[in-house]
Design an enzyme around this catalytic site. Structure first.
Site, PDB file in Angstrom:
ATOM      1  CG  ASP A  66      38.012  28.793  38.443  1.00 14.13           C
ATOM      2  OD1 ASP A  66      37.935  27.554  38.304  1.00 14.13           O
ATOM      3  OD2 ASP A  66      38.973  29.451  38.014  1.00 14.13           O
ATOM      4  CG  ASP A 135      45.209  36.925  31.844  1.00  9.29           C
ATOM      5  OD1 ASP A 135      45.426  35.927  32.570  1.00  9.29           O
ATOM      6  OD2 ASP A 135      44.072  37.418  31.711  1.00  9.29           O
ATOM      7  CG  HIS A 137      43.686  33.959  34.762  1.00 11.64           C
ATOM      8  ND1 HIS A 137      43.337  34.150  33.439  1.00 11.64           N
ATOM      9  CD2 HIS A 137      43.536  32.634  34.979  1.00 11.64           C
ATOM     10  CE1 HIS A 137      42.996  32.996  32.902  1.00 11.64           C
ATOM     11  NE2 HIS A 137      43.108  32.053  33.820  1.00 11.64           N
ATOM     12  CD  GLU A 142      40.957  37.168  33.488  1.00 11.56           C
ATOM     13  OE1 GLU A 142      42.198  37.054  33.485  1.00 11.56           O
ATOM     14  OE2 GLU A 142      40.223  36.621  32.631  1.00 11.56           O
TER      15      GLU A 142
END
Ligand code: GLP
Length: 269
Positions: A66, A135, A137, A142
């Protein structure tokens, strides 16, 4: 899923580096999927040491997960800059064989397709290295990301922006958008290694290893992949209910199946 716990993050990173090194030895033109964040830094340091001791990366190709949208490659907080400083500047991978999404692409959609096409043209990823967000990811996929998603633009959650603010001078400088490989892209990798360290990751590790497969915890999709190895330190493994079993499995692996043994690639999942 194979779970390997170590007393410290350093020891876990050393084992993970050996896993990657063995792959590069067996397949000198390996295609590596790389990650950013604090977690893989020690793994990269180990790979640099192995390179200084003779491990050759000259035929390797890399693709990162990313990049932030809006950050130029030389921006101090861009993932390109992070990778150059933490890995690429210290190995002999030809610069043109290291790939990250372009955070400044004019046509983001076309760029995402080009990134997918480049991975395919390189023969696909041999191993994808992953960390996990608090979280759940992976990459920047996400919660509620499609489990079949491909490389695309994503909007970061406030939690991820807060978690990553430590890399920026001011929290508001953390970009809102990014380009990330999709979950489907990651799952196409022939093998996957996941690293997670520290108490702050213990809950999410329990969720993705032992909880249900759900888009609310993107990393849980790894349960559907046949060749995943998870490297944890004691703190990150501390909430796993089957911890004793994972350690028992690892202690009793046939020698040829171990990372130190003949063929890490056949380690059972
Ligand atoms: C970042 C990256 C992920 C990384 C994760 C965890 O946002 N996009 O690839 O795995 O968050 O980061 P850290 O390793 O710093 O905990």
């Amino acid at each position: 899923m194979e779970i390997i716990t170590s007393p410290t993050a350093k020891e876990a990173s050393r084992l993970a580096a050996r896993y990657v090194a063995r792959l590069v030895q067996q397949k000198p033109h390996a295609v590596l999927g790389l990650a950013t964040g604090g977690t893989p830094v020690m793994l990269y340091q180990e790979l640099i040491t192995l390179h200084q001791e003779g491990l050759d990366f000259s035929q390797v190709t890399t693709f990162n997960l990313d990049e932030y949208i809006g950050l130029a490659p030389d921006h101090p907080c861009s993932y390109r800059r992070f990778m150059n400083e933490n890995l690429f500047d210290h190995l002999n991978i030809p610069a043109e064989c290291t790939h990250l999404p372009d955070g400044l692409a004019n046509d983001v959609e076309a760029h995402c397709q080009e990134y997918e096409d480049a991975i395919a043209a390189a023969g696909g990823l041999d191993v994808q290295i992953l960390g996990v967000g608090t979280d759940g990811h992976i990459g920047f996929n996400e919660p509620t990301s499609s489990l079949a998603s491909r490389t695309r633009i994503k909007t970061l959650t406030e939690q991820t922006r807060t978690d990553n603010a430590r890399f920026f001078e001011h929290p508001e400088q953390v970009p809102i958008h990014c380009v990330t490989m999709g979950i489907g892209t990651i799952m196409d990798s022939r093998r996957i290694i996941m690293l997670a360290f520290g108490k702050q990751k213990a809950e999410i590790v329990k969720a993705f290893v032992e909880g249900p497969v759900t888009a609310m915890v993107p990393a849980s999709v790894l349960q559907m992949h046949p060749h995943v190895t998870v490297f944890l330190d004691d703190a990150a493994a501390s909430l796993l209910s089957k911890r004793d079993y994972y350690d028992w499995v690892y202690r009793n692996k046939p020698q040829w199946q171990t990372i130190e043994g003949k063929s890490a690639s056949t380690a059972s999942s």
